[in-house]
Design an enzyme around this catalytic site. Structure first.
Site, PDB file in Angstrom:
ATOM      1  N   GLY A  59       8.785  -1.170  -5.103  1.00  0.00           N
ATOM      2  CA  GLY A  59       8.237  -0.446  -6.118  1.00  0.00           C
ATOM      3  C   GLY A  59       8.531  -1.198  -7.438  1.00  0.00           C
ATOM      4  N   CYS A  86      12.734  -4.576  -0.668  1.00  0.00           N
ATOM      5  CA  CYS A  86      12.744  -4.816  -1.987  1.00  0.00           C
ATOM      6  C   CYS A  86      13.369  -3.738  -2.655  1.00  0.00           C
ATOM      7  CB  CYS A  86      11.279  -5.295  -2.704  1.00  0.00           C
ATOM      8  SG  CYS A  86      11.684  -5.939  -4.415  1.00  0.00           S
ATOM      9  N   TYR A  87      12.709  -2.907  -3.519  1.00  0.00           N
ATOM     10  CA  TYR A  87      13.230  -1.563  -4.116  1.00  0.00           C
ATOM     11  C   TYR A  87      13.946  -0.763  -3.129  1.00  0.00           C
ATOM     12  CZ  TYR A  87      13.233   2.675  -6.864  1.00  0.00           C
ATOM     13  OH  TYR A  87      13.769   3.833  -7.248  1.00  0.00           O
ATOM     14  N   HIS A 173       9.838  -9.808   0.763  1.00  0.00           N
ATOM     15  CA  HIS A 173       8.613  -9.013   1.157  1.00  0.00           C
ATOM     16  C   HIS A 173       8.076  -9.710   2.608  1.00  0.00           C
ATOM     17  CE1 HIS A 173       8.120  -6.433  -2.294  1.00  0.00           C
ATOM     18  NE2 HIS A 173       8.470  -7.557  -2.841  1.00  0.00           N
ATOM     19  N   GLU A 175       6.121  -8.603   4.610  1.00  0.00           N
ATOM     20  CA  GLU A 175       4.707  -8.220   4.732  1.00  0.00           C
ATOM     21  C   GLU A 175       3.557  -9.023   4.208  1.00  0.00           C
ATOM     22  OE1 GLU A 175       5.847  -6.111   0.919  1.00  0.00           O
ATOM     23  OE2 GLU A 175       6.773  -6.791   2.555  1.00  0.00           O
ATOM     24  N   ASP A 231     -18.838   1.634   9.237  1.00  0.00           N
ATOM     25  CA  ASP A 231     -18.107   2.921   9.356  1.00  0.00           C
ATOM     26  C   ASP A 231     -18.730   4.223   9.671  1.00  0.00           C
ATOM     27  OD1 ASP A 231     -16.456   1.246   7.894  1.00  0.00           O
ATOM     28  OD2 ASP A 231     -16.622   1.915   5.832  1.00  0.00           O
ATOM     29  N   LYS A 370     -10.175  -1.468   7.453  1.00  0.00           N
ATOM     30  CA  LYS A 370     -11.600  -2.065   7.861  1.00  0.00           C
ATOM     31  C   LYS A 370     -11.615  -2.839   9.085  1.00  0.00           C
ATOM     32  CE  LYS A 370     -15.991  -2.259   6.456  1.00  0.00           C
ATOM     33  NZ  LYS A 370     -16.812  -0.780   5.699  1.00  0.00           N
TER      34      LYS A 370
END
Length: 514
Positions: A59, A86-87, A173, A175, A231, A370
């Protein structure tokens, strides 16, 4: 209607992270269902959801600033493994008695990490690793019960853990792709402390979604908003399995479609798929409402409300319809704004819905990204042509025309857009791109054609690569493809004398212009 595996899920607490959606995606790539929730979630709500683990996102705030976002302190004693990123790690450190300070030297970008390969998160990894950092604060001292698991040149505590309480934190991070071994760290957390087994698959999702649709509809009739994209087609395939002939698909031609699109959708779904299809021609209705409207959010709101009005009108004609199914995705929900994230743009099927609706919504894809929808389409055996069709927004060309939407400007953009797609297909690049299209700019410029002065419009070509639409890079199209596109547009589309190429990524830009 959200579909999840109740016996194996991980909650991602959102502290306003830039990469929050990526955390959820990486967990799902480990075949564990994940869901982003507000950081204000209570311990009681966490217990009710019975997650296998919790991840605190990063964040933009500093944990020692007044009003900085915090979690419920009781979460640390809820008996659920927690990973702070992180945060999230800094918050864990501060709330449990550690010391968080402003760093003397901030860390941004690739950073060398010295890790303990015997610790839970780094098990099986090298002691020296490259990771991605993005922070200005550091945990100078961890809480008393924690051990330091990794350091970097400017972070004395780059990772920490209290294995007894199953509390873990990393300053970097894992990710992002710039931490190439980040998935290994997630697996160590998920399949170690969390005890996950990785059972969340698309085959299982299909079974759960169909069963949920049967329960929700309980014999009622359903209309489905069909656009012809992956979709809505995937939604139609799922809903049809759940309700059979109680489903009617409604395809609304709002006059904002691409060249030849309406005819193609009617042919595919009325003949090939044998679905019960109602084709509504509402071009004049939508264009009348959009006349003189130039503000993009207003365009989206108008189109979203009118879509629902059309569906409800035709549902009354069909009779005894109680439900409206639509192909809302997770990015639609996130970008339309949540409790902890700002609205980027209102998606017509989320934030533009009227407050009062007669029909109840069925949204089986609401929690999917997606790329997950495409995997689901393959599981449902949909044709490749549909599965890999480039996304097309519900508001259609209205948000690819900057400024006023008129029949003349629509015809201009249709012609240019068809050329772009045709040249990309001929070059064999269509499947390699996430999206490619044209944008009609209100800017006009002087040109020369046939030795005469022209004052024409500009087409901007947009082509991006992406997996989930949450982030995207501009595509490096070959010069010869760009040259062919430009030559054809200027020669074949009246009123265009200039073509430009958009080389901005998301973020800071968005994929669509409006």
């Amino acid at each position: 209607m959200a579909i999840a595996a109740p016996d194996e899920k991980v909650l991602v607490l959102d502290f306003g992270a830039q990469y929050g959606q990526l955390i959820a995606r990486r967990i799902r790539e480990c075949k564990v269902y994940s869901e982003i929730v507000p950081h204000t979630i209570s311990r009681a709500e966490v217990k009710r959801r019975r997650p296998k683990g919790i991840v605190f996102s990063g964040g933009p705030a500093s944990v020692y600033q007044p009003g900085a976002p915090q979690c419920a302190p009781s979460l640390f004693d809820a008996g659920v493994p927690i990973l702070g990123i992180c945060y999230g790690m800094q918050l864990m450190g501060k709330m449990l008695g550690g010391n968080v300070i402003r760093a003397e030297k901030r860390e941004y970008g690739k950073t060398e990490l010295r890790a303990n390969p015997e610790s839970v998160l780094f098990r099986g990894l090298n002691p020296r690793l490259i990771c991605w950092m993005s922070h200005g604060d550091v945990v100078a001292e961890p809480p008393l019960s924690f051990q330091v698991d990794a350091t970097s040149s400017n972070s004395p505590v780059a990772a920490m853990s209290d294995a007894r309480r199953n509390l873990y934190g990393v300053q970097f991070h894992p990710e992002v792709v710039h931490t190439p071994w980040g998935m290994d760290l997630f697996r160590n957390f998920l399949f170690g402390p969390c005890g996950c087994t990785g059972q969340w698959t698309m085959a299982r999702f299909v079974d759960e979604a169909v069963e949920k649709i049967r329960e929700q509809t309980d014999g009622g009739r359903v209309v489905l908003a069909l656009s012809g994209g992956v979709d809505s087609c995937t939604t139609a395939a799922l809903v049809q399995r759940g309700v059979a002939d109680r489903l009617t698909c409604i395809f609304v031609d709002h006059g904002l479609l691409r060249k030849g699109e309406a005819e193609q959708v009617v042919q595919d779904f009325g003949q090939t798929f044998k679905l019960n299809l109602v084709h509504v021609q509402a071009q004049e209705r939508f264009l009348r409402l959009l006349h003189g409207v130039t503000e993009p959010e207003q365009k989206r709101q108008i189109i979203g409300r009118e879509f629902i009005a059309v569906f409800e009108e035709h549902a009354r004609k069909i009779g005894r319809v109680q439900f409206l199914a639509q192909g809302t995705l997770y990015p639609d929900v996130i970008e339309s704004g949540t409790k902890t994230s700002a609205a980027i743009k209102t998606h017509h099927n989320v934030g533009a819905l009227p407050e009062r609706m007669r029909l109840k919504l069925i949204e089986p894809l609401r929690d999917l990204f997606k790329d997950e929808v495409r995997r689901l389409a393959q599981e449902l055996k949909l044709p490749d042509e549909l599965t890999w069709r480039h996304p097309f927004p519900g508001p259609g060309l209205a948000i690819r025309i900057v400024g006023d939407v008129t029949p003349e400007r629509l015809e201009t953009l249709r012609g240019a857009d068809a050329i772009i797609t045709d040249e990309v297909r001929k070059a064999g690049l269509y499947r390699r791109l996430f999206q490619t299209f044209g944008v009609l700019s209100p800017a006009k410029s002087v040109g020369v054609m046939g030795d005469e002065r022209t004052y024409g419009s500009t087409i901007i070509v947009r082509a991006v690569t992406s997996e989930d639409a949450m982030t995207a890079d501009w595509a490096h199209l070959p010069y010869e493809v760009l040259e062919s596109i430009s030559n054809r547009i200027i020669n074949e589309v009246p009123g265009i004398n200039r073509v430009a190429y958009d080389i901005s990524s998301k973020p800071p830009a968005t994929i669509e212009w409006e």
